[in-house]
Write an enzyme that holds these catalytic residues in place. Structure first.
Site, PDB file in Angstrom:
ATOM      1  N   TYR A  98      83.632  24.156  12.425  1.00  0.00           N
ATOM      2  CA  TYR A  98      83.631  25.432  12.859  1.00  0.00           C
ATOM      3  C   TYR A  98      82.847  26.133  12.164  1.00  0.00           C
ATOM      4  CZ  TYR A  98      84.536  24.009  17.910  1.00  0.00           C
ATOM      5  OH  TYR A  98      84.805  23.141  18.911  1.00  0.00           O
ATOM      6  N   GLU A 140      89.158  20.248  22.241  1.00  0.00           N
ATOM      7  CA  GLU A 140      88.502  18.416  21.249  1.00  0.00           C
ATOM      8  C   GLU A 140      89.590  17.807  21.432  1.00  0.00           C
ATOM      9  OE1 GLU A 140      85.795  20.531  19.173  1.00  0.00           O
ATOM     10  OE2 GLU A 140      85.343  21.121  21.076  1.00  0.00           O
ATOM     11  N   TYR A 191      80.507  10.977  31.729  1.00  0.00           N
ATOM     12  CA  TYR A 191      79.779  11.056  31.030  1.00  0.00           C
ATOM     13  C   TYR A 191      80.218  10.237  29.659  1.00  0.00           C
ATOM     14  CZ  TYR A 191      80.353  15.320  29.098  1.00  0.00           C
ATOM     15  OH  TYR A 191      81.218  16.593  28.613  1.00  0.00           O
ATOM     16  N   SER A 209      75.393  10.664  32.847  1.00  0.00           N
ATOM     17  CA  SER A 209      76.430   9.911  33.476  1.00  0.00           C
ATOM     18  C   SER A 209      77.027   8.984  33.677  1.00  0.00           C
ATOM     19  CB  SER A 209      76.656  10.579  34.789  1.00  0.00           C
ATOM     20  OG  SER A 209      76.617  11.711  34.072  1.00  0.00           O
ATOM     21  N   GLY A 276      71.334  14.389  39.044  1.00  0.00           N
ATOM     22  CA  GLY A 276      72.363  15.370  39.454  1.00  0.00           C
ATOM     23  C   GLY A 276      73.954  14.259  40.553  1.00  0.00           C
ATOM     24  N   VAL A 388      77.729  20.298  33.945  1.00  0.00           N
ATOM     25  CA  VAL A 388      75.934  21.319  33.111  1.00  0.00           C
ATOM     26  C   VAL A 388      76.093  19.877  32.278  1.00  0.00           C
ATOM     27  CG1 VAL A 388      75.322  22.997  32.730  1.00  0.00           C
ATOM     28  CG2 VAL A 388      76.866  23.206  34.402  1.00  0.00           C
ATOM     29  N   GLY A 390      73.212  21.042  29.288  1.00  0.00           N
ATOM     30  CA  GLY A 390      72.046  21.350  28.926  1.00  0.00           C
ATOM     31  C   GLY A 390      72.844  22.509  28.267  1.00  0.00           C
TER      32      GLY A 390
END
Length: 397
Positions: A98, A140, A191, A209, A276, A388, A390
């Site tokens: 970061y 995290e 996933y 997934s 999906g 989502v 992507g």
């Protein structure tokens, strides 16, 4: 929340910064990868870099986060932050990265906006960045602890125990640890990251997934090959389709993801389109294997029956639930599904419980349409959850 000093500065400059964010993020990535080419090679999705989607997503997440700080002071967009944090954890992102992002992002901001970036403006947007970054680092850190992993050290080697061609574009793989132990636990709907070493030496990572319920000795992922009709070929999906076979070894992360079922008995809507349906398969499998009596409305849309990955399994699981209802749509049903309506999924005619919780996974246009339909029918936004895959992880916050 933003400080009293920073709030009016961010409010007054958000239109200017927001309008320039795509230019800022484009320059940011150039600076970042010039200084750290290993990040493009081994961490960032080169496909999303090539088509510009990652740049747009970063710009959107910053603007969305800043807007929420102004509109809802004292609150945090926890759904958005959790979605991003789970993705970061599956990539092995570390807190030190970061600081690298901050340095190059703010250098790009100063270069694009020039004299508009006064010390006061830079300090205010610095607050925005670190509020978001520190919140992500906190989530995290917790995810790594829960996974029993040192920060960023999420990888293990697994052997391909089986491979099956599900459709012309989808292959499923059974994965097991090389030491013969059970694959390990996860929560249905999660996933894993898969890291593939490509021909040019890059180690690209993609998320897939787990498409069966927990409790089996092996994990299963189902991989759709990304074709290059409207963008670059999927590097990792193509590599897996062409090179991954039983007996081969893959580098796989521990499981992450927040599209998981809450405890309780409230009704569920599991809506998917195309590939999906993979997390939905795991959710359905879990509900069936635990003897759930919940009302479960399963909705799926696809191009044709032949393109519907795990079709027979998907339908059998949905029908096995005593409180289950199944609704299908195919763009071209053909002779294989004469009773399935042609076209896109349409929730308007469905009898949906008012107190349902919805889980959506599929292309973004599909999820936007379903979400809009549910909101119009009075389902609160906080009871509509997404997966989502992507760069647009900030959507549907």
């Amino acid at each position: 929340m933003l400080s009293e000093k920073a709030t009016p500065v961010v409010r007054s400059t958000l239109p200017i910064v927001g309008a320039a964010l795509e230019d800022i993020t484009e320059l940011f990535y150039r600076k970042l990868f010039d200084a750290h080419p290993e990040l493009l090679r081994d961490l960032f999705n080169r496909g999303n870099q090539a088509n510009g989607e990652q740049r747009k997503a970063l710009a959107g997440s910053i603007a969305a986060f800043a807007g929420m700080l102004l509109e809802q002071p004292g609150t945090r967009p926890d759904a958005m932050l959790a979605r991003i944090a789970h993705k970061h954890a599956s990539l092995g992102v570390t807190s030190g990265q970061y600081k690298i992002v901050h340095r190059h992002l703010f250098a790009a901001m100063a270069e694009v906006l020039g004299d508009a970036v006064t010390d006061e403006v830079a300090a205010a947007w610095d607050e925005v960045y670190w509020l978001m970054a520190n919140a992500l680092v906190a989530v995290e850190t917790r995810l790594y602890q829960e996974a029993g992993a040192t920060e960023g050290e999420v990888w293990r080697t697994m052997e391909i125990a089986g491979r099956r061609q599900e459709t012309p574009d989808v292959v499923s793989f059974l994965l097991r640890p090389r030491d013969g132990r059970p694959a390990g636990t996860f929560r249905a709907g999660q996933y894993v990251g898969v890291r593939a070493e490509l021909a040019d030496g890059a180690r690209q990572i993609r998320q897939y997934s787990l498409s069966t319920a927990p409790g089996r000795p092996e994990w299963r992922i189902s991989v759709k090959r990304v074709r290059g009709a409207t963008g670059p070929e999927g590097e990792v999906s193509s590599w897996l389709h062409e090179h991954a076979h039983p007996g081969d070894v893959l580098t796989v992360s521990v499981p992450f993801g927040d599209l998981v079922l809450p405890e309780g008995g409230e009704p569920l809507l599991l809506a998917s389109a195309g590939i999906g349906n993979t997390p939905v398969l795991a959710l359905l499998d879990h509900l069936v294997s635990t003897g759930s009596g919940r009302t479960v409305v399963t909705v799926h849309a696809d191009r044709t029956p032949a393109d519907h990955a795990h079709r027979e399994e998907h339908l059998a699981l949905a029908r096995a639930l005593p409180g289950g209802r199944l609704h299908l749509w195919y763009a071209s049903p053909g002779h294989d599904a004469p009773d399935v309506p042609a076209g896109r999924a349409d929730l308007d005619g469905l009898d949906l419980p008012e107190d349902l919780t919805a889980y959506l996974c599929g292309p973004l246009p599909f999820m936007r349409t379903v979400r809009s339909d549910l909101l119009r029918r009075g389902i609160p936004a906080e009871r509509i959850h997404y997966e989502v895959f992507g760069p647009d992880l900030w959507l549907g916050r």
